[in-house]
Design an enzyme around this catalytic site. Structure first.
Site, short mmCIF file in Angstrom:
data_model
loop_
_atom_site.label_atom_id
_atom_site.label_comp_id
_atom_site.label_asym_id
_atom_site.label_seq_id
_atom_site.Cartn_x
_atom_site.Cartn_y
_atom_site.Cartn_z
N LYS A 21 0.83 -1.22 0.00
CA LYS A 21 0.00 0.00 0.00
C LYS A 21 0.86 1.26 0.00
CE LYS A 21 -1.79 1.52 4.09
NZ LYS A 21 -1.50 2.91 4.43
N ASN A 22 1.80 1.33 0.94
CA ASN A 22 2.54 2.57 1.11
C ASN A 22 3.52 2.85 -0.02
OD1 ASN A 22 1.05 3.11 3.35
ND2 ASN A 22 2.59 2.37 4.80
N CYS A 114 -5.49 7.23 9.82
CA CYS A 114 -5.72 6.45 11.03
C CYS A 114 -5.78 7.33 12.28
CB CYS A 114 -4.58 5.47 11.22
SG CYS A 114 -4.65 4.11 10.08
N ARG A 119 -0.54 13.72 13.40
CA ARG A 119 0.21 13.42 12.17
C ARG A 119 0.63 14.74 11.54
NH1 ARG A 119 -1.38 8.24 9.92
NH2 ARG A 119 0.41 8.48 8.56
N ASP A 301 4.46 -0.03 12.22
CA ASP A 301 3.30 -0.70 11.61
C ASP A 301 3.19 -2.17 12.02
OD1 ASP A 301 2.50 1.59 10.33
OD2 ASP A 301 3.63 1.16 8.52
N ARG A 394 -8.59 -0.80 4.50
CA ARG A 394 -7.75 0.25 3.90
C ARG A 394 -6.41 -0.30 3.44
NH1 ARG A 394 -6.49 4.16 7.94
NH2 ARG A 394 -4.96 4.58 6.34
C1 EPZ Z 1 4.28 6.43 6.65
O1 EPZ Z 1 3.54 7.48 7.27
C2 EPZ Z 1 3.29 5.32 6.42
N1 EPZ Z 1 2.23 5.82 5.56
C3 EPZ Z 1 2.74 4.84 7.76
O2 EPZ Z 1 1.91 3.73 7.50
C4 EPZ Z 1 3.89 4.40 8.65
O3 EPZ Z 1 3.37 4.06 9.92
C5 EPZ Z 1 4.90 5.53 8.79
O4 EPZ Z 1 5.34 5.97 7.49
C6 EPZ Z 1 6.13 5.14 9.59
O5 EPZ Z 1 6.79 4.09 8.97
C7 EPZ Z 1 2.42 5.94 4.25
O6 EPZ Z 1 3.49 5.65 3.72
C8 EPZ Z 1 1.28 6.43 3.44
P1 EPZ Z 1 6.38 9.54 8.98
P2 EPZ Z 1 4.17 8.94 7.38
O7 EPZ Z 1 6.30 10.88 8.35
O8 EPZ Z 1 4.94 9.24 6.18
C9 EPZ Z 1 6.54 12.48 12.75
C10 EPZ Z 1 -0.07 2.45 7.67
O9 EPZ Z 1 -0.83 1.96 8.53
N2 EPZ Z 1 6.42 13.57 11.75
O10 EPZ Z 1 7.59 8.72 8.72
O11 EPZ Z 1 3.05 9.84 7.76
C11 EPZ Z 1 5.26 11.69 12.86
O12 EPZ Z 1 4.35 12.29 13.74
C12 EPZ Z 1 0.56 3.77 7.95
O13 EPZ Z 1 0.16 1.94 6.59
C13 EPZ Z 1 6.47 14.88 12.16
O14 EPZ Z 1 6.61 15.19 13.35
O15 EPZ Z 1 5.09 8.71 8.62
C14 EPZ Z 1 5.77 10.36 13.36
O16 EPZ Z 1 5.98 10.42 14.76
C15 EPZ Z 1 0.08 4.54 9.07
N3 EPZ Z 1 6.35 15.87 11.22
C16 EPZ Z 1 7.14 10.23 12.68
O17 EPZ Z 1 7.51 11.55 12.29
C17 EPZ Z 1 6.20 15.57 9.89
O18 EPZ Z 1 6.14 16.50 9.09
C18 EPZ Z 1 7.15 9.31 11.46
O19 EPZ Z 1 6.19 9.73 10.53
C19 EPZ Z 1 6.15 14.22 9.49
C20 EPZ Z 1 6.26 13.23 10.44
#
Ligand code: EPZ
Length: 417
Positions: A21-22, A114, A119, A301, A394
């Protein structure tokens, strides 16, 4: 819709993993970088991907699907991401970099997704500001103006989505950009590889420092979506919970190494080029201490899968620390407690003492948490109901049918929302 699951039936057999998916979401966002045709194969039939395809279509792209192959071409006819689709999926944020690179402006209603905690997208927007883009919020959401200009930027955290967006923002900007502290998740690397295939100049593919030399235009391409490592880990967890023997095929064991080390390594496991065979016909005491972290650490995840397995283990204590999404522990801990689990959550750490679980009425509140509850139900005595299947849909093609093919007693009742 809910799943009705009768537990304690050892799963047996072979199961193949769908495309990730991702990975699909990131590659679909990047199709905006060219008007030429991009063909993505192994594209999973799941709600988030369907919504992303709808979003591209509503913005003017020609989209067609034939089985697991999707074909995207053409220009956008709007730079306003439609709110009715954007709010359905968090992945809608992944059009940000590509729309700005091509069209120099965008309005993005705040994305859905989610219920796993805050986020924020400040890393995405900080990077864009560094690239000279003006970023503001109004009542419609995020409003960005300006084509990204070459620059160097260090992500304060190796965010998956921010790396993907900033990379897409940089590939067409004339000059050299450097991104430091990039995420190295396999889905990010797949995006880098597809962009290179489209003609992008990226040095450091697969690493945490990416040097991008902007090109005038990108061309179409054909690209295979990588196997879904979270889905693979779900099937392996189902084997462990039910004390079964399962081969997970069409996966990439290398992408699963943190999970294999923490979980599968405690059982009889065989690794092949594109498959994992796990024989979990005995119980283990516990899984030690596990901390979620960016790749190649233990993925957030897969944390709810591990929480369920720890709750089902044979009497020992597992400590799980969730470092990425703060709300991901408590809800499932509460749900597992309904099954008799012994879990105490202190801040972002759960201390789990394994014991026998019993069927209960459960409620999924997010995609991965929902899969974790199904895994717990497979290992519990008696029958469970797992509500909130729309969250699970999803990210899983048809989890009940897939698990049934391994001998699980699981079926869905009620209507999908
Ligand atoms: C991706 O989300 C995935 N989603 C998520 O999968 C996955 O859990 C996550 O990466 C971590 O591996 C997709 O690829 C569509 P991040 P993403 O930005 O990109 C903080 C699933 O169930 N952060 O790496 O949103 C954030 O709060 C999902 O398939 C900021 O603070 O994750 C988190 O603590 C859910 N500011 C950490 O970084 C930002 O601008 C990692 O988030 C961005 C992120």
């Amino acid at each position: 819709m809910e799943y009705i699951v009768r537990g304690n039936i050892p799963l047996n057999g072979e199961i193949s993993v769908c495309g990730a998916k991702n990975c699909a979401l990131a590659l679909l966002g990047a199709t905006i970088l060219t008007d030429e045709t991009v063909v993505l194969t192994k594209c999973p039939h799941i709600a988030d991907v369907d919504n992303m395809l709808l979003l591209l279509k509503k913005m003017g792209k020609k989209v067609s699907r034939n089985g697991q192959t999707v074909q995207i071409s053409g220009k956008l006819n709007t730079v306003n991401v439609p709110a009715e689709v954007a709010t359905l999926l968090r992945g809608s944020v992944l059009v940000l970099g590509a729309v700005l690179a091509r069209y120099g402006q965008l309005t993005l209603p705040l994305p859905g997704g989610c219920a796993i905690g805050a986020r924020p997208i400040d890393i995405h927007t900080d990077g864009l500001k560094h690239f000279g883009v003006s970023v503001e919020y109004d009542d419609k959401g995020l409003v960005c103006k300006g084509k990204p200009q070459p620059s160097a930027f260090k992500l304060r955290f190796a965010s998956v989505g921010a790396t993907e967006n900033l990379l897409c923002a940089a590939v067409l900007s004339q000059g050299q950009s450097v991104l430091y502290n990039c995420a190295t998740e396999p889905e990010v690397v797949a995006l880098e590889q597809m962009l290179v295939q489209m003609g992008a100049q990226i040095n450091g593919v697969g690493g945490s420092v990416l040097t991008i030399t902007g090109v005038q235009r990108l061309s179409g391409t054909v690209f295979d979506i990588i196997p879904d490592r979270i889905v693979a880990a779900t099937y392996l967890s189902a084997a462990v919970a039910s004390h079964g023997k399962v081969t997970v095929s069409n996966c990439c064991p290398q992408h699963l190494s943190a999970f294999i080390n923490a979980v599968c390594g405690r059982y009889d496991v065989r690794l092949y080029n594109d498959a994992v065979t796990l024989n979990a016909d005995r119980a283990v005491s516990d899984y030690g201490k596990v901390v979620t972290a960016p790749y190649p650490g233990f993925p957030t995840d897969m944390q709810s899968l591990l929480l369920s397995l720890a709750a089902l283990s044979a009497g020992g204590t597992t400590k799980i620390t969730e470092n990425l999404f703060e709300n991901r522990l408590q809800h499932n801990a509460d749900q597992l407690a309904l099954m008799g689990a012994d879990i105490s959550v202190n801040g972002n750490t759960a201390s789990v003492r394994g014991q026998c679980l019993f069927g209960a009425e459960l409620c999924a509140r997010d995609l991965r948490g929902g899969a974790g509850l199904v895994v717990a139900a497979l290992g519990a005595e008696g029958t469970s109901a797992v509500r909130g299947v729309e969250h699970i849909n999803r990210g899983y093609v048809d989890l009940a049918a897939e698990l049934s093919s391994l001998g699980a007693d699981i079926h869905s009742v009620g209507l999908d929302k």
